[in-house]
Scaffold this motif. Structure first.
Motif, PDB file in Angstrom:
ATOM      1  N   LEU A 101      11.740 -20.774   4.224  1.00  0.00           N
ATOM      2  CA  LEU A 101      11.767 -22.159   4.672  1.00  0.00           C
ATOM      3  C   LEU A 101      11.243 -22.198   6.106  1.00  0.00           C
ATOM      4  O   LEU A 101      11.898 -21.698   7.014  1.00  0.00           O
ATOM      5  N   PRO A 102      10.080 -22.788   6.333  1.00  0.00           N
ATOM      6  CA  PRO A 102       9.512 -22.792   7.677  1.00  0.00           C
ATOM      7  C   PRO A 102      10.304 -23.671   8.630  1.00  0.00           C
ATOM      8  O   PRO A 102      10.876 -24.686   8.235  1.00  0.00           O
ATOM      9  N   LYS A 103      10.345 -23.240   9.894  1.00  0.00           N
ATOM     10  CA  LYS A 103      10.918 -24.049  10.955  1.00  0.00           C
ATOM     11  C   LYS A 103      12.391 -24.379  10.728  1.00  0.00           C
ATOM     12  O   LYS A 103      12.831 -25.486  11.017  1.00  0.00           O
ATOM     13  N   PHE A 104      13.164 -23.452  10.216  1.00  0.00           N
ATOM     14  CA  PHE A 104      14.601 -23.672  10.036  1.00  0.00           C
ATOM     15  C   PHE A 104      15.367 -22.748  10.968  1.00  0.00           C
ATOM     16  O   PHE A 104      15.131 -21.535  10.985  1.00  0.00           O
ATOM     17  N   SER A 105      16.270 -23.301  11.768  1.00  0.00           N
ATOM     18  CA  SER A 105      17.058 -22.466  12.662  1.00  0.00           C
ATOM     19  C   SER A 105      18.406 -23.112  12.938  1.00  0.00           C
ATOM     20  O   SER A 105      18.554 -24.336  12.894  1.00  0.00           O
ATOM     21  N   ILE A 106      19.396 -22.256  13.213  1.00  0.00           N
ATOM     22  CA  ILE A 106      20.734 -22.696  13.588  1.00  0.00           C
ATOM     23  C   ILE A 106      21.166 -21.896  14.811  1.00  0.00           C
ATOM     24  O   ILE A 106      20.932 -20.682  14.866  1.00  0.00           O
ATOM     25  N   TYR A 107      21.753 -22.567  15.762  1.00  0.00           N
ATOM     26  CA  TYR A 107      22.277 -21.892  16.955  1.00  0.00           C
ATOM     27  C   TYR A 107      23.656 -22.458  17.255  1.00  0.00           C
ATOM     28  O   TYR A 107      23.844 -23.674  17.296  1.00  0.00           O
ATOM     29  N   ILE A 108      24.636 -21.571  17.438  1.00  0.00           N
ATOM     30  CA  ILE A 108      25.998 -22.007  17.745  1.00  0.00           C
ATOM     31  C   ILE A 108      26.494 -21.237  18.961  1.00  0.00           C
ATOM     32  O   ILE A 108      26.487 -20.004  18.974  1.00  0.00           O
TER      33      ILE A 108
END
Length: 319
Positions: free
Chosen positions: A106-113
């Motif tokens: 999945l292009p351009k998918f990110s999570i930051y916590i």
């Protein structure tokens, strides 16, 4: 990108929650795991950071194909997992280092916590200095006692409105409990979700935030209502419990050869210095055909979302 800050108060001290968090994550991961599904622990080892000092590094694979909604299952492979890497320098933690939980298909998918814990009722303003990092964002207070969770996850024994701790004498939690309860602490969580696929960006980002909100509520509710199980444990005891439970959970999940992997792409930031992994191959800016919004394709009915929870191995007696 959709950025939200969640503030979750608890009738605990930050030192108490340090043990309770480890116990709760381990027990919950085991309960939610079954053959081929759940949370597989790949690494859990000490880590030294030049800025934050000693901490713990964990790498987990979250196998969740069957737990996705029907519209998400339609665009993901049958075998799907997310790799979560986290650095815990309690009372500060980093999950998905440098905006980098990036999925290879999945292009351009990110999570930051990013998480900080403080002994207060959630009244620390701009704790992440977000005006310098991410700009304006929504701040949302989550009430472990009175905010709703999905009905399928509700357990009366885990309802803070009715729970009373035999060991600490805390609870049940009444209306306005955050203003008069002592001790009290707050988990501050800055969550950034990014999914740059035209036609799906808003839907996916909002969905992921809803899932994260539910997970935060459920996890913090359990940490409090399970307090009599972990209260009094030392860090050495809870680390031993964590290791034993992780071994049992990995055995329960079994070895499943993944068809899809998720890799991290490190990007330097000014806020932390946890190590970044090697970059993954370049991703196209254009969405693949299977991610186009469905037009004439009939919707599939979701399978019943039931889960048979395995019995957690009882912790041995006096150690």
């Amino acid at each position: 990108m959709l950025v939200k800050e969640y503030r979750i108060c608890m009738p605990l001290t930050t030192e108490e929650y340090r043990v309770g968090q480890l116990y709760t994550i381990s027990k919950h991961s085991h309960q939610e795991s079954e053959k081929g599904e759940g949370v597989e622990v790949v690494k859990n080892e000490p880590h030294e950071d030049p800025v934050h000092g000693p901490g713990q590094f964990t790498e987990k694979r979250v196998h969740l194909s069957s737990k996705l909604p029907s519209w998400a299952r339609a665009v993901t492979p049958r075998i799907f997992y997310i790799t979560e890497k986290a650095w815990n320098y309690y009372p500060y933690t980093i999950t998905a280092d440098s905006h980098s939980l990036q999925c290879s298909f999945l292009p351009k998918f990110s999570i930051y916590i990013e998480t900080k814990y403080e002994d207060n009722c959630g009244d620390s303003e701009n704790i992440f200095h977000s005006d310098k990092i991410l700009g304006d964002h929504e701040v949302s207070f989550l009430d472990i006692a009175f905010d709703e969770i999905p009905e399928r996850y509700y357990r009366s024994l885990e309802d803070p409105r009715f729970f009373s701790s035999a060991k600490t004498g805390r609870g049940p939690l009444r209306e306005g409990w955050r203003q008069h309860t002592k001790p009290i602490m707050c988990s501050y969580k800055l969550v950034s979700v990014k999914f740059e696929v035209w036609g799906l960006q808003t839907r996916v980002e909002q969905f992921v935030h809803k899932v994260i909100r539910d997970i935060l509520l459920i996890g913090h509710r359990q940490a409090f209502t399970w307090v009599d199980e972990w209260c009094g444990m030392t860090m050495e005891e809870v680390r031993r419990y964590e290791q034993e439970t992780q071994e049992a959970t990995n055995e329960l999940i079994g070895l499943v050869a993944p068809a899809i992997s998720v890799s991290e792409v490190g990007q330097p930031t000014a806020t932390h210095s946890a190590p970044a992994s090697a970059p993954s191959p370049p991703l196209s800016d254009e969405a693949p055909e299977f991610l186009d919004p469905p037009k004439t394709r009939p919707r599939k009915k979701s399978a019943p979302e039931t889960l048979m929870l395995p019995t957690l191995r009882e912790r041995t007696g006096a150690e």
